[in-house]
Scaffold this motif. Structure first.
Motif, PDB file in Angstrom:
ATOM      1  N   ILE A 199      75.718  75.366  46.972  1.00  0.00           N
ATOM      2  CA  ILE A 199      76.292  73.837  46.964  1.00  0.00           C
ATOM      3  C   ILE A 199      75.563  72.612  47.180  1.00  0.00           C
ATOM      4  O   ILE A 199      75.705  71.703  46.876  1.00  0.00           O
ATOM      5  CB  ILE A 199      77.507  73.652  48.184  1.00  0.00           C
ATOM      6  CG1 ILE A 199      76.615  74.078  49.617  1.00  0.00           C
ATOM      7  CG2 ILE A 199      78.339  74.765  47.951  1.00  0.00           C
ATOM      8  CD1 ILE A 199      77.240  73.532  50.621  1.00  0.00           C
ATOM      9  N   ASN A 229      70.020  65.995  52.399  1.00  0.00           N
ATOM     10  CA  ASN A 229      71.714  66.024  52.625  1.00  0.00           C
ATOM     11  C   ASN A 229      71.796  64.884  53.573  1.00  0.00           C
ATOM     12  O   ASN A 229      70.814  64.109  53.865  1.00  0.00           O
ATOM     13  CB  ASN A 229      71.532  67.376  53.551  1.00  0.00           C
ATOM     14  CG  ASN A 229      72.586  67.394  54.585  1.00  0.00           C
ATOM     15  OD1 ASN A 229      73.228  66.532  54.949  1.00  0.00           O
ATOM     16  ND2 ASN A 229      73.041  68.482  54.995  1.00  0.00           N
ATOM     17  N   PHE A 249      60.092  66.483  53.487  1.00  0.00           N
ATOM     18  CA  PHE A 249      60.243  67.743  54.434  1.00  0.00           C
ATOM     19  C   PHE A 249      60.454  68.746  53.574  1.00  0.00           C
ATOM     20  O   PHE A 249      61.377  68.695  52.604  1.00  0.00           O
ATOM     21  CB  PHE A 249      61.339  67.658  55.583  1.00  0.00           C
ATOM     22  CG  PHE A 249      61.353  68.675  56.250  1.00  0.00           C
ATOM     23  CD1 PHE A 249      60.169  69.220  57.354  1.00  0.00           C
ATOM     24  CD2 PHE A 249      62.255  69.825  55.877  1.00  0.00           C
ATOM     25  CE1 PHE A 249      60.178  70.692  57.849  1.00  0.00           C
ATOM     26  CE2 PHE A 249      62.450  71.177  56.584  1.00  0.00           C
ATOM     27  CZ  PHE A 249      61.447  71.357  57.564  1.00  0.00           C
TER      28      PHE A 249
HETATM   29  N1  COA Z   1      81.697  76.379  52.292  1.00  0.00           N
HETATM   30  C1  COA Z   1      82.529  76.785  53.508  1.00  0.00           C
HETATM   31  N2  COA Z   1      82.080  77.367  54.289  1.00  0.00           N
HETATM   32  C2  COA Z   1      80.574  77.526  54.457  1.00  0.00           C
HETATM   33  C3  COA Z   1      79.811  77.270  53.398  1.00  0.00           C
HETATM   34  C4  COA Z   1      80.287  76.421  52.310  1.00  0.00           C
HETATM   35  N3  COA Z   1      79.684  76.015  50.946  1.00  0.00           N
HETATM   36  N4  COA Z   1      78.459  77.354  53.848  1.00  0.00           N
HETATM   37  C5  COA Z   1      78.531  78.034  55.023  1.00  0.00           C
HETATM   38  N5  COA Z   1      79.746  77.821  55.399  1.00  0.00           N
HETATM   39  C6  COA Z   1      80.262  78.536  56.468  1.00  0.00           C
HETATM   40  C7  COA Z   1      79.439  79.510  57.418  1.00  0.00           C
HETATM   41  O1  COA Z   1      79.443  80.930  56.722  1.00  0.00           O
HETATM   42  C8  COA Z   1      79.700  79.235  58.783  1.00  0.00           C
HETATM   43  O2  COA Z   1      80.820  80.129  59.195  1.00  0.00           O
HETATM   44  P1  COA Z   1      81.216  80.820  60.363  1.00  0.00           P
HETATM   45  O3  COA Z   1      81.222  79.872  61.308  1.00  0.00           O
HETATM   46  O4  COA Z   1      82.413  81.772  60.065  1.00  0.00           O
HETATM   47  O5  COA Z   1      79.906  81.881  60.520  1.00  0.00           O
HETATM   48  C9  COA Z   1      80.350  78.002  58.799  1.00  0.00           C
HETATM   49  O6  COA Z   1      80.395  77.479  57.542  1.00  0.00           O
HETATM   50  C10 COA Z   1      78.916  77.158  59.461  1.00  0.00           C
HETATM   51  O7  COA Z   1      77.834  77.367  58.800  1.00  0.00           O
HETATM   52  P2  COA Z   1      76.654  76.477  59.388  1.00  0.00           P
HETATM   53  O8  COA Z   1      75.565  77.066  58.593  1.00  0.00           O
HETATM   54  O9  COA Z   1      76.636  76.539  60.904  1.00  0.00           O
HETATM   55  O10 COA Z   1      76.913  75.283  58.721  1.00  0.00           O
HETATM   56  P3  COA Z   1      76.269  73.665  58.910  1.00  0.00           P
HETATM   57  O11 COA Z   1      77.034  73.028  59.442  1.00  0.00           O
HETATM   58  O12 COA Z   1      74.944  73.997  59.580  1.00  0.00           O
HETATM   59  O13 COA Z   1      75.993  73.263  57.505  1.00  0.00           O
HETATM   60  C11 COA Z   1      74.172  73.530  55.784  1.00  0.00           C
HETATM   61  C12 COA Z   1      75.147  74.291  56.369  1.00  0.00           C
HETATM   62  C13 COA Z   1      73.359  74.424  54.924  1.00  0.00           C
HETATM   63  C14 COA Z   1      74.862  72.480  54.970  1.00  0.00           C
HETATM   64  C15 COA Z   1      73.400  72.676  56.773  1.00  0.00           C
HETATM   65  O14 COA Z   1      72.830  73.678  57.697  1.00  0.00           O
HETATM   66  C16 COA Z   1      72.133  71.950  56.196  1.00  0.00           C
HETATM   67  O15 COA Z   1      72.522  70.856  55.411  1.00  0.00           O
HETATM   68  N6  COA Z   1      71.242  72.080  56.398  1.00  0.00           N
HETATM   69  C17 COA Z   1      69.935  71.933  55.690  1.00  0.00           C
HETATM   70  C18 COA Z   1      69.762  72.338  54.579  1.00  0.00           C
HETATM   71  C19 COA Z   1      68.835  71.513  53.644  1.00  0.00           C
HETATM   72  O16 COA Z   1      69.022  70.020  53.503  1.00  0.00           O
HETATM   73  N7  COA Z   1      67.733  71.872  53.009  1.00  0.00           N
HETATM   74  C20 COA Z   1      66.764  71.578  52.533  1.00  0.00           C
HETATM   75  C21 COA Z   1      65.760  70.966  53.475  1.00  0.00           C
HETATM   76  S1  COA Z   1      64.316  70.694  52.389  1.00  0.00           S
END
Ligand code: COA
Length: 353
Positions: free
Chosen positions: A163, A265, A322
């Motif tokens: 995503i 993000n 980053f």
């Molecule tokens: N749709 C629905 N649910 C999802 C999902 C999706 N696309 N992706 C993950 N989930 C679920 C997880 O499985 C988890 O479920 P659980 O609680 O039953 O285990 C729940 O959502 C929460 O997951 P989590 O990883 O804690 O969500 P989050 O709020 O941290 O969001 C990201 C996930 C990846 C969007 C977030 O961590 C993020 O943006 N991280 C930085 C990523 C980034 O920008 N990287 C590049 C940097 S260079």
């Protein structure tokens, strides 16, 4: 190329061309939701992303880089440079580098050409490298391209990563000029912390874990990220690096007209602006319509802002990034009056969805 005598101290790299290119195929959150256990509402609320562009099967990073590079040369009104630098995490092949092929396809055979690998910080590291070549008198003009096709390494069934990422390329042309003219790049802050290697990783395909066969090997060739920890690092590292750059330049936060963070993000971008004390109106973002495009994200955001006239000549601009490594970096410049800037897609702009 031969190295000329010591250059004067006020010699600097000046931004004189800018362009972006996105593959035509658009994938919306709705389309992803039909295939993955996710929803448009979840993706928007967690990331601010509404859609992204993805390369077609068979389309490689160099194909995107060539398109962006050609347009950047056109924007600068030049047809030759002394060096081509490609920042990427998704090179066409692990050997050789992608830059020589890109240079050749742009009709620049014979010039210096190399890749920079600093994951999502690649464009800022590439900018410092290109600026260094110019400041040292090694090159008069450099084409720097940030290009990535994350769709080639992200597991399409991994809802956490599929995503977030999109494909694209953004490019700038830098020429030799003076440190005090608009477009001159610098000061820079660059850093790394290899202890965070495992937070963002493609485990296989390098010398630590060579290519293999079977389902486990396939998984190890996919991009893996520990999202929550990466999120925290992205905010703190970009904020600290931005502050360090301002200190080096003896500027205050209030002197900054536009901040252009790596488009990871939308929540991360807002947190960086908030932590710095910058109003969100000064934030440049196109992540909603392209996702995280890796090393392409900053030049694509710049090209989009320039085409939409939301960034203006004379404004003081702070770039901050980053990425995996971990790596981070920031750079200051005063926005120049560019002759030509087109929307980074041949069929139109990248308006927020
Ligand atoms: N749709 C629905 N649910 C999802 C999902 C999706 N696309 N992706 C993950 N989930 C679920 C997880 O499985 C988890 O479920 P659980 O609680 O039953 O285990 C729940 O959502 C929460 O997951 P989590 O990883 O804690 O969500 P989050 O709020 O941290 O969001 C990201 C996930 C990846 C969007 C977030 O961590 C993020 O943006 N991280 C930085 C990523 C980034 O920008 N990287 C590049 C940097 S260079």
């Amino acid at each position: 190329m031969s190295v000329p005598p010591t250059p004067p101290h006020d010699r600097a790299a000046v931004l004189c061309g800018l362009a972006g290119w996105l593959p035509p195929r658009v994938v919306t959150n709705e389309e992803l939701s039909r295939r993955l256990d996710t929803s448009d509402a979840w993706i928007r609320s967690r990331t601010g992303i509404g859609r992204r562009h993805l390369a077609e099967p068979g389309q490689a990073t160099s194909d995107l880089a060539v398109e962006a590079g050609r347009r950047a040369l056109g924007s600068a009104g030049v047809d030759d440079v002394d060096a081509v630098v490609v920042a990427t995490t998704t090179p066409d092949r692990s050997c050789p580098a992608t830059a020589p092929l890109v240079a050749d396809r742009l009709g620049l055979t014979g010039v210096a050409a190399f890749d920079v690998g600093a994951v999502c910080t690649g464009f800022v590291y590439g900018l410092a490298s290109a600026a260094g070549l110019i400041a040292a008198g090694v090159a008069e003009r450099v084409l720097l391209i940030g290009a990535d096709t994350y769709s080639t390494i992200v597991d399409p069934d991994d809802r956490s990563n599929a995503i977030i990422f999109g494909d694209g390329a953004g490019a700038v042309v830098l020429r030799a000029g003076h440190a005090d003219e608009p477009g001159a790049v610098g000061h820079f802050d660059l850093g790394s912390d290899g202890a965070g290697e495992e937070l963002i990783m493609v485990a296989a395909g390098g010398s630590r874990q060579r290519s293999g066969t079977g389902p486990v090997a396939l998984r190890d060739h996919h991009f893996a990220m520990r999202g929550k920890e990466v999120y925290r690092h992205a905010v703190t590292r970009m904020t600290a690096s931005a502050r360090a750059t301002l200190t080096l330049a003896d500027h205050k936060v209030d002197d900054i007209d536009r901040i252009v963070p790596h488009q990871a993000n939308l929540r991360i971008l807002h947190s960086v602006a908030d932590d710095l004390g910058l109003p969100t109106e000064r934030l440049v973002s196109n992540v909603g319509s392209v996702g995280n495009t890796g090393a392409a994200s900053i030049p694509l955001a710049l090209a989009d802002a320039a085409a939409r006239r939301t960034i203006h000549a004379g404004e003081r601009v702070l770039l901050t990034a980053f990425g995996g490594g971990l790596t981070w970096g920031s750079c200051l410049l005063t926005w120049p009056a560019l002759a030509r800037t087109d929307h980074p897609h041949h069929t139109g702009g990248t308006q927020e969805p």
